[in-house]
Scaffold this motif. Structure first.
Motif, mmCIF file in Angstrom:
data_model
loop_
_atom_site.group_PDB
_atom_site.id
_atom_site.type_symbol
_atom_site.label_atom_id
_atom_site.label_comp_id
_atom_site.label_asym_id
_atom_site.label_seq_id
_atom_site.Cartn_x
_atom_site.Cartn_y
_atom_site.Cartn_z
ATOM 1 N N ASN A 487 0.808 -1.224 0.000
ATOM 2 C CA ASN A 487 0.000 0.000 0.000
ATOM 3 C C ASN A 487 0.835 1.266 0.000
ATOM 4 N N GLY A 488 2.120 1.148 -0.292
ATOM 5 C CA GLY A 488 2.932 2.351 -0.428
ATOM 6 C C GLY A 488 4.405 2.012 -0.480
ATOM 7 N N PHE A 489 5.187 2.811 -1.208
ATOM 8 C CA PHE A 489 6.641 2.671 -1.216
ATOM 9 C C PHE A 489 7.224 4.000 -1.657
ATOM 10 N N THR A 490 8.513 4.177 -1.408
ATOM 11 C CA THR A 490 9.137 5.458 -1.747
ATOM 12 C C THR A 490 10.088 5.249 -2.923
ATOM 13 N N PRO A 491 9.635 5.530 -4.156
ATOM 14 C CA PRO A 491 10.493 5.288 -5.319
ATOM 15 C C PRO A 491 11.691 6.239 -5.370
ATOM 16 N N ILE A 492 12.759 5.779 -5.999
ATOM 17 C CA ILE A 492 13.965 6.606 -6.151
ATOM 18 C C ILE A 492 13.903 7.309 -7.497
ATOM 19 N N VAL A 493 14.131 8.619 -7.475
ATOM 20 C CA VAL A 493 14.080 9.417 -8.703
ATOM 21 C C VAL A 493 15.090 8.873 -9.709
ATOM 22 N N ASN A 494 14.664 8.786 -10.967
ATOM 23 C CA ASN A 494 15.499 8.275 -12.048
ATOM 24 C C ASN A 494 16.256 9.457 -12.665
ATOM 25 N N ALA A 495 17.295 9.942 -11.945
ATOM 26 C CA ALA A 495 18.024 11.146 -12.385
ATOM 27 C C ALA A 495 18.608 10.929 -13.792
ATOM 28 N N PRO A 496 18.664 11.953 -14.642
ATOM 29 C CA PRO A 496 18.447 13.375 -14.364
ATOM 30 C C PRO A 496 16.980 13.822 -14.389
ATOM 31 N N GLU A 497 16.031 12.886 -14.430
ATOM 32 C CA GLU A 497 14.638 13.294 -14.251
ATOM 33 C C GLU A 497 14.507 13.849 -12.828
#
Ligand code: CAO
Length: 558
Positions: A487-497
């Motif tokens: 019911n939830g997770f903290t995704p890691i930004v796909n830099a440089p996005e």
């Protein structure tokens, strides 16, 4: 049933290459051209495909083995039709047979060396493509991309020379990389580089111009007489050249002195994965060539607190190596390349990007009713409609309305690049690891078009058929674990996005409507963003807009 042995084709080097990955297991069904193992030499890495369709009954190659041309890879039990054994079918009969039958397989084998890899997996078939004056003294020739065995564009990952450099025949000029192979393009003859026509990151195809070489006077050529004779390779290779060994892999290359580093593509790729600049590594190979061992030693030293160099995360205490076998039985396996690359990218993003994650829930009750009503039409169209195309579309509208989320940092953080297009990456969970193909112009596509593209890209991702270009150019990423759970997770930004949306599993929940609790279908959303670019207000506005769009999909039309 007949059994056929697949062997290593001409890989352009008598010494052979190391098996770095075995892609199949005994019992697996394989199709023609499906990769069986990955071989890596100091000049190229390539998948060795199956030449027949069938079931793997014996694996004859293992990770770490050195294999040369002709070495057995696997035995495939070939499904046989109408009693015609593949190896018994005469060529004429085979040529007229349906594709996919054993006879057709024999046809393919006849039309190229029995164990040659499929065109798309062959790094290249002709040593180099050059046009112009050849290498005669003072004359100029344009060096182009040779036959790289595929019609698809491949990424130019390195330029090994600079304008003004003098190169000898066979020196590496540029390195190219596809999802199947990496290769170096050697100089067709000695001379001086007078013009570079490409940049790192360019996608190039056979025939694209790379650079201009001015031939050196014969005395200056560093190669012996035959090699210094002007060699004018036609842009279209003669038929015999089509069976020539892989680019550069066929040659014992001379060091690219001008580039300051001398290493093969595999070593260069590994260095990029580690985030190590090869300029800092001392080569122990012949003529100072950097070999894998040098890189491993460099990284080991860096992690043990000795000279840290350019390793990502330098200065951070290393996690100690533990002998797990002390506590019970263990099995150690090599990670796939995709897996290792993902790990490196994740760490890079995690260390570079100050993350904030914001949570909310979208009421998708109406969306789900609408979607359920479209199921018959989806079936008619031969497609599947999940919530994902709606989520992608809603993200595209939210990105359009909140352009900061559609930007990237540039010039070391001095500038922001706002993109005039909306390309969204979609995280796909595959057996080989996580990959993120990019759907282009999501704002301009219909829900049906998006549904088809999601299916098509996910299938290609799982079959390892994505090209590097399929995974480039993303502005934002959606990672949906909705079909898996949580019911939830903290995704890691796909830099440089600068932003990524994590989607969890929707569930019916009681929601207060002002008078009472009503059962509503609620979709948990987590928006992570780069706090160097996006502030809390931007994040809040983006999420609120997204929740509103998914709550009332009629707004997607506005
Ligand atoms: N809530 C409830 N059900 C959901 C849902 C959600 N948020 N999202 C999808 N579903 C349902 C679909 O509707 C479908 O059921 P129906 O056929 O009955 O409609 C079912 O789950 C299976 O969906 P799917 O996974 O086949 O398709 P998708 O469009 O939802 O996702 C893809 C496609 C490629 C994104 C997905 O398969 C995938 O690989 N997800 C993993 C991504 C990942 O690993 N992210 C983590 C990255 S960080 O490590």
């Amino acid at each position: 049933m007949s059994k056929q042995q697949v062997t290593v084709p001409d890989i352009g080097g008598a010494e052979g290459a190391e098996v770095i990955e075995v892609l199949v297991a005994v019992g697996d069904e394989v199709s023609v051209d499906q990769g069986l193992i990955v071989l890596e030499s100091d000049k190229a890495s390539m998948e060795i495909p199956s030449t027949v369709a069938g079931r793997v009954v014996e694996l004859l190659a293992a990770t770490g083995q050195q294999l040369a041309e002709g070495a057995p890879v696997a035995v495939i039990e070939v499904a046989q039709e109408e009693g015609v054994a593949a190896e018994e079918a005469p060529a004429e009969e085979a040529a007229s047979s349906d594709r996919g039958t054993p006879a057709a397989v024999a046809d393919e084998q006849d039309s190229r060396p029995v164990d040659a890899p499929a065109a798309e997996q062959t790094p290249a078939a002709t040593p180099v493509a050059a046009s112009g004056q050849g290498a005669s003294a003072g004359s100029e020739q344009t060096v182009s991309v040779p036959d790289i065995g595929t019609d698809e564009a491949v990424e130019l990952i390195e330029i090994c020379v600079a304008v003004g450099d003098t190169v000898a025949e066979g020196d590496s000029l540029v390195a190219l990389e596809s999802d199947k192979a990496s290769m170096e393009v050697p100089a067709p003859s000695g001379g001086e580089v007078t013009e570079l026509l490409v940049r790192v990151g360019d996608l190039v195809k056979q025939g694209d111009k790379l650079l201009v070489l001015r031939g050196s006077p014969p005395a200056a050529a560093s190669t012996p007489a035959p090699a210094s004779t002007p060699e004018q390779t036609p842009a279209t290779p003669p038929a015999s050249a089509a069976k020539a060994p892989a680019v550069a892999a066929a040659r014992e290359a001379a060091p690219a002195e001008s580039s300051g580093t001398y290493a093969g593509p595999a070593v260069r790729k590994l260095a990029r994965e580690f985030g190590v600049s090869l300029q800092q590594v001392t080569g122990s190979g012949p003529r100072g060539r950097i070999v894998k061992e040098d890189l491993h030693q460099f990284v080991q030293k860096a992690l043990s607190g000795k000279p840290a160099g350019a390793v990502a995360g330098a200065g951070i205490p290393a996690i100690p190596e533990v002998d797990f076998a002390k506590f019970g039985p263990v099995e150690r396996i090599e990670r796939s390349k995709v897996d290792k690359l993902t790990a490196a990218n994740m760490q890079r993003s995690w260390l570079n990007v100050p993350h904030v994650t914001q949570f909310d829930e979208a009421d998708i009750t109406a969306l789900e009713e609408f979607r359920a009503g479209l199921k018959p039409e989806a079936e008619q169209r031969g497609t599947r409609l999940t919530p994902l195309p709606f989520i992608l579309k809603a993200c595209a509208v939210a990105l359009r309305d909140n352009p900061r989320f559609n930007s990237s940092l540039a010039d070391g953080g001095e500038q922001l690049v706002y993109k005039g297009y909306i390309h969204i990456g979609m995280a796909v969970d595959t057996p080989a690891g996580l990959v993120v193909p990019v759907i282009r112009d999501v704002d301009r596509k219909t829900i049906w078009e998006l549904a088809e593209e999601v299916l098509e890209l996910a299938a290609r991702a799982r079959d390892r058929k994505l090209s590097p270009g399929d995974m480039q150019g993303g502005c934002f990423t959606v990672s949906s674990l909705g079909s898996i759970g949580g019911n939830g997770f903290t995704p890691i930004v796909n830099a440089p996005e600068v932003g990524i949306l994590g989607v969890s599993r929707a569930d019916i929940k009681p929601v207060w409507d002002g008078q009472g609790f009503a059962p509503r279908n609620m979709l948990p959303l987590a928006l992570s963003y780069d706090h160097r670019v996006i502030n809390g207000g931007d994040g809040g506005r983006f999420m609120t807009r997204l929740v509103a769009l998914l709550g009332d999909i009629r707004q997607l039309l506005m």
